[in-house]
Design a protein around this motif. Structure first.
Motif, PDB file in Angstrom:
ATOM      1  N   THR A   1       0.850  -1.195   0.000  1.00  0.00           N
ATOM      2  CA  THR A   1       0.000   0.000   0.000  1.00  0.00           C
ATOM      3  C   THR A   1       0.879   1.236   0.000  1.00  0.00           C
ATOM      4  O   THR A   1       1.943   1.258   0.631  1.00  0.00           O
ATOM      5  CB  THR A   1      -0.916   0.020   1.247  1.00  0.00           C
ATOM      6  OG1 THR A   1      -1.779  -1.117   1.217  1.00  0.00           O
ATOM      7  CG2 THR A   1      -1.747   1.286   1.302  1.00  0.00           C
ATOM      8  N   THR A   2       0.433   2.243  -0.709  1.00  0.00           N
ATOM      9  CA  THR A   2       1.132   3.516  -0.684  1.00  0.00           C
ATOM     10  C   THR A   2       0.095   4.632  -0.608  1.00  0.00           C
ATOM     11  O   THR A   2      -1.026   4.483  -1.106  1.00  0.00           O
ATOM     12  CB  THR A   2       2.018   3.705  -1.937  1.00  0.00           C
ATOM     13  OG1 THR A   2       2.790   4.902  -1.803  1.00  0.00           O
ATOM     14  CG2 THR A   2       1.179   3.794  -3.195  1.00  0.00           C
ATOM     15  N   GLY A   3       0.453   5.741   0.068  1.00  0.00           N
ATOM     16  CA  GLY A   3      -0.505   6.826   0.208  1.00  0.00           C
ATOM     17  C   GLY A   3       0.144   8.150   0.538  1.00  0.00           C
ATOM     18  O   GLY A   3       1.237   8.202   1.112  1.00  0.00           O
ATOM     19  N   THR A   4      -0.524   9.229   0.154  1.00  0.00           N
ATOM     20  CA  THR A   4      -0.054  10.593   0.397  1.00  0.00           C
ATOM     21  C   THR A   4      -1.173  11.412   1.032  1.00  0.00           C
ATOM     22  O   THR A   4      -2.337  11.282   0.640  1.00  0.00           O
ATOM     23  CB  THR A   4       0.374  11.259  -0.933  1.00  0.00           C
ATOM     24  OG1 THR A   4       1.425  10.493  -1.516  1.00  0.00           O
ATOM     25  CG2 THR A   4       0.882  12.675  -0.682  1.00  0.00           C
ATOM     26  N   ILE A   5      -0.813  12.217   2.013  1.00  0.00           N
ATOM     27  CA  ILE A   5      -1.774  13.110   2.664  1.00  0.00           C
ATOM     28  C   ILE A   5      -1.204  14.525   2.640  1.00  0.00           C
ATOM     29  O   ILE A   5      -0.025  14.734   2.935  1.00  0.00           O
ATOM     30  CB  ILE A   5      -2.035  12.709   4.129  1.00  0.00           C
ATOM     31  CG1 ILE A   5      -2.512  11.258   4.228  1.00  0.00           C
ATOM     32  CG2 ILE A   5      -3.075  13.641   4.758  1.00  0.00           C
ATOM     33  CD1 ILE A   5      -2.641  10.761   5.660  1.00  0.00           C
ATOM     34  N   LEU A   6      -2.056  15.483   2.302  1.00  0.00           N
ATOM     35  CA  LEU A   6      -1.680  16.897   2.387  1.00  0.00           C
ATOM     36  C   LEU A   6      -2.427  17.515   3.566  1.00  0.00           C
ATOM     37  O   LEU A   6      -3.657  17.512   3.609  1.00  0.00           O
ATOM     38  CB  LEU A   6      -2.039  17.640   1.102  1.00  0.00           C
ATOM     39  CG  LEU A   6      -1.834  19.166   1.130  1.00  0.00           C
ATOM     40  CD1 LEU A   6      -0.365  19.510   1.354  1.00  0.00           C
ATOM     41  CD2 LEU A   6      -2.358  19.805  -0.150  1.00  0.00           C
ATOM     42  N   PHE A   7      -1.659  18.001   4.540  1.00  0.00           N
ATOM     43  CA  PHE A   7      -2.223  18.686   5.685  1.00  0.00           C
ATOM     44  C   PHE A   7      -2.113  20.197   5.492  1.00  0.00           C
ATOM     45  O   PHE A   7      -1.524  20.667   4.514  1.00  0.00           O
ATOM     46  CB  PHE A   7      -1.479  18.288   6.969  1.00  0.00           C
ATOM     47  CG  PHE A   7      -1.692  16.863   7.393  1.00  0.00           C
ATOM     48  CD1 PHE A   7      -2.795  16.513   8.154  1.00  0.00           C
ATOM     49  CD2 PHE A   7      -0.796  15.873   7.029  1.00  0.00           C
ATOM     50  CE1 PHE A   7      -2.998  15.201   8.559  1.00  0.00           C
ATOM     51  CE2 PHE A   7      -0.983  14.556   7.422  1.00  0.00           C
ATOM     52  CZ  PHE A   7      -2.089  14.222   8.181  1.00  0.00           C
ATOM     53  N   GLU A   8      -2.679  20.934   6.430  1.00  0.00           N
ATOM     54  CA  GLU A   8      -2.535  22.385   6.393  1.00  0.00           C
ATOM     55  C   GLU A   8      -1.059  22.762   6.533  1.00  0.00           C
ATOM     56  O   GLU A   8      -0.229  21.950   6.917  1.00  0.00           O
ATOM     57  CB  GLU A   8      -3.359  23.031   7.508  1.00  0.00           C
ATOM     58  CG  GLU A   8      -4.862  22.901   7.302  1.00  0.00           C
ATOM     59  CD  GLU A   8      -5.664  23.583   8.385  1.00  0.00           C
ATOM     60  OE1 GLU A   8      -6.860  23.807   8.181  1.00  0.00           O
ATOM     61  OE2 GLU A   8      -5.078  23.906   9.449  1.00  0.00           O
ATOM     62  N   ASN A   9      -0.745  24.001   6.258  1.00  0.00           N
ATOM     63  CA  ASN A   9       0.634  24.511   6.338  1.00  0.00           C
ATOM     64  C   ASN A   9       1.573  23.762   5.397  1.00  0.00           C
ATOM     65  O   ASN A   9       2.774  23.668   5.647  1.00  0.00           O
ATOM     66  CB  ASN A   9       1.167  24.449   7.773  1.00  0.00           C
ATOM     67  CG  ASN A   9       0.315  25.255   8.728  1.00  0.00           C
ATOM     68  OD1 ASN A   9      -0.193  26.314   8.376  1.00  0.00           O
ATOM     69  ND2 ASN A   9       0.139  24.759   9.944  1.00  0.00           N
ATOM     70  N   GLN A  10       1.005  23.183   4.319  1.00  0.00           N
ATOM     71  CA  GLN A  10       1.778  22.517   3.263  1.00  0.00           C
ATOM     72  C   GLN A  10       2.564  21.310   3.765  1.00  0.00           C
ATOM     73  O   GLN A  10       3.581  20.941   3.177  1.00  0.00           O
ATOM     74  CB  GLN A  10       2.726  23.520   2.586  1.00  0.00           C
ATOM     75  CG  GLN A  10       2.005  24.681   1.900  1.00  0.00           C
ATOM     76  CD  GLN A  10       2.972  25.644   1.230  1.00  0.00           C
ATOM     77  OE1 GLN A  10       3.947  26.081   1.837  1.00  0.00           O
ATOM     78  NE2 GLN A  10       2.705  25.957  -0.015  1.00  0.00           N
ATOM     79  N   ILE A  11       2.104  20.683   4.832  1.00  0.00           N
ATOM     80  CA  ILE A  11       2.754  19.474   5.338  1.00  0.00           C
ATOM     81  C   ILE A  11       2.314  18.284   4.493  1.00  0.00           C
ATOM     82  O   ILE A  11       1.125  18.013   4.346  1.00  0.00           O
ATOM     83  CB  ILE A  11       2.397  19.234   6.819  1.00  0.00           C
ATOM     84  CG1 ILE A  11       2.920  20.382   7.684  1.00  0.00           C
ATOM     85  CG2 ILE A  11       2.971  17.898   7.302  1.00  0.00           C
ATOM     86  CD1 ILE A  11       2.458  20.327   9.122  1.00  0.00           C
ATOM     87  N   ILE A  12       3.285  17.571   3.936  1.00  0.00           N
ATOM     88  CA  ILE A  12       3.006  16.424   3.079  1.00  0.00           C
ATOM     89  C   ILE A  12       3.479  15.144   3.767  1.00  0.00           C
ATOM     90  O   ILE A  12       4.617  15.041   4.220  1.00  0.00           O
ATOM     91  CB  ILE A  12       3.702  16.563   1.716  1.00  0.00           C
ATOM     92  CG1 ILE A  12       3.145  17.772   0.955  1.00  0.00           C
ATOM     93  CG2 ILE A  12       3.518  15.292   0.888  1.00  0.00           C
ATOM     94  CD1 ILE A  12       3.826  18.031  -0.366  1.00  0.00           C
ATOM     95  N   PHE A  13       2.589  14.168   3.829  1.00  0.00           N
ATOM     96  CA  PHE A  13       2.901  12.845   4.383  1.00  0.00           C
ATOM     97  C   PHE A  13       2.941  11.831   3.247  1.00  0.00           C
ATOM     98  O   PHE A  13       2.052  11.788   2.400  1.00  0.00           O
ATOM     99  CB  PHE A  13       1.831  12.441   5.396  1.00  0.00           C
ATOM    100  CG  PHE A  13       1.847  10.977   5.751  1.00  0.00           C
ATOM    101  CD1 PHE A  13       2.642  10.504   6.783  1.00  0.00           C
ATOM    102  CD2 PHE A  13       1.069  10.059   5.049  1.00  0.00           C
ATOM    103  CE1 PHE A  13       2.650   9.154   7.120  1.00  0.00           C
ATOM    104  CE2 PHE A  13       1.077   8.715   5.368  1.00  0.00           C
ATOM    105  CZ  PHE A  13       1.874   8.264   6.413  1.00  0.00           C
TER     106      PHE A  13
END
Length: 327
Positions: A222-234
């Motif tokens: 599995t692979t995944g990306t999350i964009l949070f506020e303040n341009q934080i990328i997971f």
């Protein structure tokens, strides 16, 4: 024990309740474990005897009919979480339910609606939120120890028989009808919930899964990306088909002035910053869910906030469903 305010019944007194959670219900202030239930009557009776629990049952309805109980801990596999939580809420009980909270986001949506319609309270067992290690990570982030966060990178790679799951209970985890979708559904909720805990509500997310081993009934990568506020990328990567020698459990939070490295299932934090390098080592509680159960009891008593609310668990389940879509 006459003054005990939160009186618990456990649905599903299996492996996870032997040490991680079960004994803590009698050790937390204003908390008492009064009853346990398991469909196998012999095992339910054995658990009650070994843990000095006054009442045991083999039927959920009998446990919920016990008027002395005002809180229920649901520790069964995910496929029954929704039904049991709904029955407990309808019976006027507060609920503490294991993760993942349901099989999927659709069930989580219905469960949230049920919580809002009843007088009961519900907490999800995302217990790592309350462990000193992860409270320290949050403290370091809030204090700006690594400056502005640039990226978060997480890898959990394990062999086909992960060392991180409870021993003797692996079979249901690879049955999607019971677990929801393999080891990712069992282990990733701990990790992804912490990301929500650290960084807040996501702006967007996307991902996918695949079955690399043709003999597997569930996705093993599995692979995944999350964009949070303040341009934080997971960015997260989960793989359950590597050699045991290639196992890795690592989360790196990289900032403009350093980085924080830790394992979700470990016990230490490494802080590297412009001020140098420092390691923080923690000893987890004997009963690892004790801090979360204590916070849950306080919430049920009206003495504190919900430590892991259903609203956030629903967001988590939507992310998991998105990442779990097989390509």
């Amino acid at each position: 024990m006459e003054n005990t305010k939160v009186r618990w019944g456990i649905i599903g007194c299996g492996d996870v309740t032997e040490k991680k959670s079960g004994p803590a219900f009698n050790k937390v202030k204003d908390s008492q474990l009064l009853a346990v239930m398991r469909r196998d009557a012999t095992k339910a009776a054995d658990y009650a005897r070994r843990h000095q629990v006054a009442n045991w049952y083999s039927k959920v309805e009998d446990l919920l009919d016990n008027p002395a109980l005002n809180a229920i801990y649901i520790a069964t596999p995910p496929s029954s979480h929704y039904d049991y939580a709904l029955k407990a809420l309808e019976a006027g009980k507060n609920v503490y339910v294991e993760k993942p909270v349901t099989l999927n986001a659709d069930e989580a949506t219905l469960l949230l609606e049920a919580v809002k319609k009843t007088s009961g309270k519900l907490v999800v067992a995302h217990y790592r939120r309350q462990l000193p290690l992860f409270l320290k990570v949050k403290e370091l982030l809030k204090a700006g120890q690594i400056g502005t966060i640039r990226t978060v990178q997480l890898r959990l790679w394990q062999s086909r028989t992960p060392e991180l799951v409870t021993k003797g209970a692996a079979d249901w985890r690879t049955d999607p009808a019971i677990s929801g979708g393999g080891y990712f559904f069992d282990l990733a909720p701990h990790q992804l919930d912490l990301m929500l805990y650290f960084f807040g509500i996501p702006i967007s997310y996307n991902g996918f899964s695949q079955i690399q081993d043709a003999a597997s009934a569930v996705a093993d990568q599995t692979t995944g990306t999350i964009l949070f506020e303040n341009q934080i990328i997971f960015n997260g990567s989960w793989c359950f088909n590597v050699r045991s020698e290639d196992n890795i459990d690592c989360c790196e939070i990289v900032g403009s002035q350093g980085k924080i490295t830790f394992s979700i299932f470990g016990n230490s934090i490494l802080l590297r910053s412009d001020q140098g390098e420092k390691e923080f080592v923690f000893e987890h509680p004997e009963h690892i869910q004790y801090p979360m159960i204590a916070s849950t009891v306080a919430f049920f008593e009206g003495k504190g906030p919900n430590p892991a609310p259903m609203e956030e668990a629903l967001i988590l389940m939507k992310i998991i469903d998105c990442f779990a879509e097989i390509k």
